[in-house]
Design a protein around this motif. Structure first.
Motif, PDB file in Angstrom:
ATOM      1  N   SER A  41       0.722  -1.257   0.076  1.00 14.15           N
ATOM      2  CA  SER A  41      -0.056   0.050  -0.142  1.00 14.15           C
ATOM      3  C   SER A  41       0.729   1.160  -0.026  1.00 14.15           C
ATOM      4  O   SER A  41       0.759   2.258  -0.684  1.00 14.15           O
ATOM      5  CB  SER A  41      -0.949   0.031   1.275  1.00 14.15           C
ATOM      6  OG  SER A  41      -1.878  -1.108   1.195  1.00 14.15           O
ATOM      7  N   MET A  42       1.902   1.180   0.791  1.00 14.07           N
ATOM      8  CA  MET A  42       2.964   2.326   0.812  1.00 14.07           C
ATOM      9  C   MET A  42       3.431   2.476  -0.704  1.00 14.07           C
ATOM     10  O   MET A  42       3.702   3.655  -1.220  1.00 14.07           O
ATOM     11  CB  MET A  42       3.840   2.260   2.025  1.00 14.07           C
ATOM     12  CG  MET A  42       3.390   2.172   3.456  1.00 14.07           C
ATOM     13  SD  MET A  42       4.527   1.815   4.432  1.00 14.07           S
ATOM     14  CE  MET A  42       6.103   2.754   4.286  1.00 14.07           C
ATOM     15  N   GLY A  43       3.616   1.498  -1.102  1.00 11.83           N
ATOM     16  CA  GLY A  43       4.384   1.976  -2.609  1.00 11.83           C
ATOM     17  C   GLY A  43       3.722   2.162  -3.590  1.00 11.83           C
ATOM     18  O   GLY A  43       4.218   2.743  -4.712  1.00 11.83           O
ATOM     19  N   ARG A  44       2.284   2.048  -3.388  1.00 15.09           N
ATOM     20  CA  ARG A  44       1.411   2.549  -4.289  1.00 15.09           C
ATOM     21  C   ARG A  44       0.750   3.938  -3.992  1.00 15.09           C
ATOM     22  O   ARG A  44       0.086   4.494  -4.751  1.00 15.09           O
ATOM     23  CB  ARG A  44       0.165   1.566  -4.554  1.00 15.09           C
ATOM     24  CG  ARG A  44       0.332   0.266  -5.117  1.00 15.09           C
ATOM     25  CD  ARG A  44      -0.957  -0.545  -5.249  1.00 15.09           C
ATOM     26  NE  ARG A  44      -1.659  -0.855  -4.353  1.00 15.09           N
ATOM     27  CZ  ARG A  44      -1.590  -1.676  -3.336  1.00 15.09           C
ATOM     28  NH1 ARG A  44      -0.693  -2.700  -3.561  1.00 15.09           N
ATOM     29  NH2 ARG A  44      -2.061  -1.906  -2.311  1.00 15.09           N
ATOM     30  N   ALA A  45       1.233   4.183  -2.777  1.00 14.04           N
ATOM     31  CA  ALA A  45       0.679   5.665  -2.312  1.00 14.04           C
ATOM     32  C   ALA A  45       1.239   6.768  -3.201  1.00 14.04           C
ATOM     33  O   ALA A  45       2.148   6.839  -3.968  1.00 14.04           O
ATOM     34  CB  ALA A  45       1.195   5.938  -1.081  1.00 14.04           C
ATOM     35  N   GLU A  46       0.459   8.002  -3.262  1.00 13.87           N
ATOM     36  CA  GLU A  46       0.800   9.141  -4.243  1.00 13.87           C
ATOM     37  C   GLU A  46       0.950  10.589  -3.147  1.00 13.87           C
ATOM     38  O   GLU A  46       0.146  10.346  -1.933  1.00 13.87           O
ATOM     39  CB  GLU A  46      -0.195   9.537  -5.157  1.00 13.87           C
ATOM     40  CG  GLU A  46      -0.122   8.410  -6.228  1.00 13.87           C
ATOM     41  CD  GLU A  46      -0.871   8.137  -7.314  1.00 13.87           C
ATOM     42  OE1 GLU A  46      -1.673   9.478  -7.467  1.00 13.87           O
ATOM     43  OE2 GLU A  46      -1.174   7.351  -8.115  1.00 13.87           O
ATOM     44  N   GLY A  47       1.240  11.623  -3.774  1.00 12.16           N
ATOM     45  CA  GLY A  47       1.331  12.930  -3.054  1.00 12.16           C
ATOM     46  C   GLY A  47       2.032  12.926  -1.716  1.00 12.16           C
ATOM     47  O   GLY A  47       3.207  12.436  -1.619  1.00 12.16           O
ATOM     48  N   ASP A  48       1.215  13.598  -0.631  1.00  9.66           N
ATOM     49  CA  ASP A  48       1.937  13.918   0.573  1.00  9.66           C
ATOM     50  C   ASP A  48       2.164  12.221   1.380  1.00  9.66           C
ATOM     51  O   ASP A  48       3.128  12.023   2.014  1.00  9.66           O
ATOM     52  CB  ASP A  48       0.853  14.483   1.645  1.00  9.66           C
ATOM     53  CG  ASP A  48       0.788  16.014   1.126  1.00  9.66           C
ATOM     54  OD1 ASP A  48       1.712  16.375   0.392  1.00  9.66           O
ATOM     55  OD2 ASP A  48      -0.113  16.536   1.620  1.00  9.66           O
ATOM     56  N   VAL A  49       1.245  11.281   1.095  1.00  7.23           N
ATOM     57  CA  VAL A  49       1.536   9.857   1.724  1.00  7.23           C
ATOM     58  C   VAL A  49       2.628   9.482   1.060  1.00  7.23           C
ATOM     59  O   VAL A  49       3.454   8.831   1.703  1.00  7.23           O
ATOM     60  CB  VAL A  49       0.238   9.049   1.347  1.00  7.23           C
ATOM     61  CG1 VAL A  49       0.383   7.797   1.829  1.00  7.23           C
ATOM     62  CG2 VAL A  49      -0.996   9.754   1.796  1.00  7.23           C
ATOM     63  N   ARG A  50       3.010   9.498  -0.067  1.00  8.26           N
ATOM     64  CA  ARG A  50       4.181   8.962  -0.633  1.00  8.26           C
ATOM     65  C   ARG A  50       5.484   9.726  -0.318  1.00  8.26           C
ATOM     66  O   ARG A  50       6.169   8.861   0.113  1.00  8.26           O
ATOM     67  CB  ARG A  50       4.185   9.361  -2.348  1.00  8.26           C
ATOM     68  CG  ARG A  50       5.413   8.721  -2.967  1.00  8.26           C
ATOM     69  CD  ARG A  50       5.279   7.318  -3.188  1.00  8.26           C
ATOM     70  NE  ARG A  50       6.539   6.777  -4.010  1.00  8.26           N
ATOM     71  CZ  ARG A  50       6.858   5.612  -3.814  1.00  8.26           C
ATOM     72  NH1 ARG A  50       6.168   4.830  -3.256  1.00  8.26           N
ATOM     73  NH2 ARG A  50       7.760   5.267  -4.612  1.00  8.26           N
ATOM     74  N   SER A  51       5.411  10.802  -0.070  1.00  2.00           N
ATOM     75  CA  SER A  51       6.606  11.610   0.512  1.00  2.00           C
ATOM     76  C   SER A  51       6.817  11.097   1.973  1.00  2.00           C
ATOM     77  O   SER A  51       7.790  10.941   2.205  1.00  2.00           O
ATOM     78  CB  SER A  51       6.339  13.156   0.565  1.00  2.00           C
ATOM     79  OG  SER A  51       5.357  13.595   1.461  1.00  2.00           O
TER      80      SER A  51
END
Length: 115
Positions: A17-27
């Motif tokens: 799930s973390m690997g697919r995150a985008e935006g603020d969550v990805r950072s």
């Protein structure tokens, strides 16, 4: 009670799930830190590293973590599985003492975006 295999699978699912995150969550997931997750009811610790937006479990150890990781989690196996499956709210579980999260202040500010 969740098994060691179910807990490992939950951590893998969280990592995916973390690997697919985008935006603020990805950072927020892009931290490069040592990490441990102590499963209190099984008295097992998964230790590894958070890097490249994923959690890389390198060891499964009996008992509490022998070394202090930069990001430390502790909870029951059932709570880990429920958190990852979206059945347990992290903030409520943390507030009730069911989940413990320890990290440096700046890491905590970044990690809150993941929660």
């Amino acid at each position: 009670m969740a098994t060691i295999e179910e807990c490992r699978a939950a951590l893998e699912k969280l990592s995916d799930s973390m690997g697919r995150a985008e935006g603020d969550v990805r950072s927020a997931a892009a931290l490069d830190r040592s990490v441990s997750c102590h499963i209190t009811d099984l008295d097992v610790t998964f230790a590894g590293r958070m890097s490249d937006g994923r959690i890389h479990v390198r060891e499964t150890l009996q008992g509490p973590p022998p070394q202090r990781a930069e990001i430390r989690l502790a909870m029951s196996g059932d709570d880990l599985v429920a958190l990852v499956d979206g059945e347990l709210n992290f903030a409520r579980a943390w507030g009730a003492g069911r989940v413990k999260l320890e990290a440096g202040l700046m890491d905590l500010f970044r990690l809150r975006k993941l929660l």
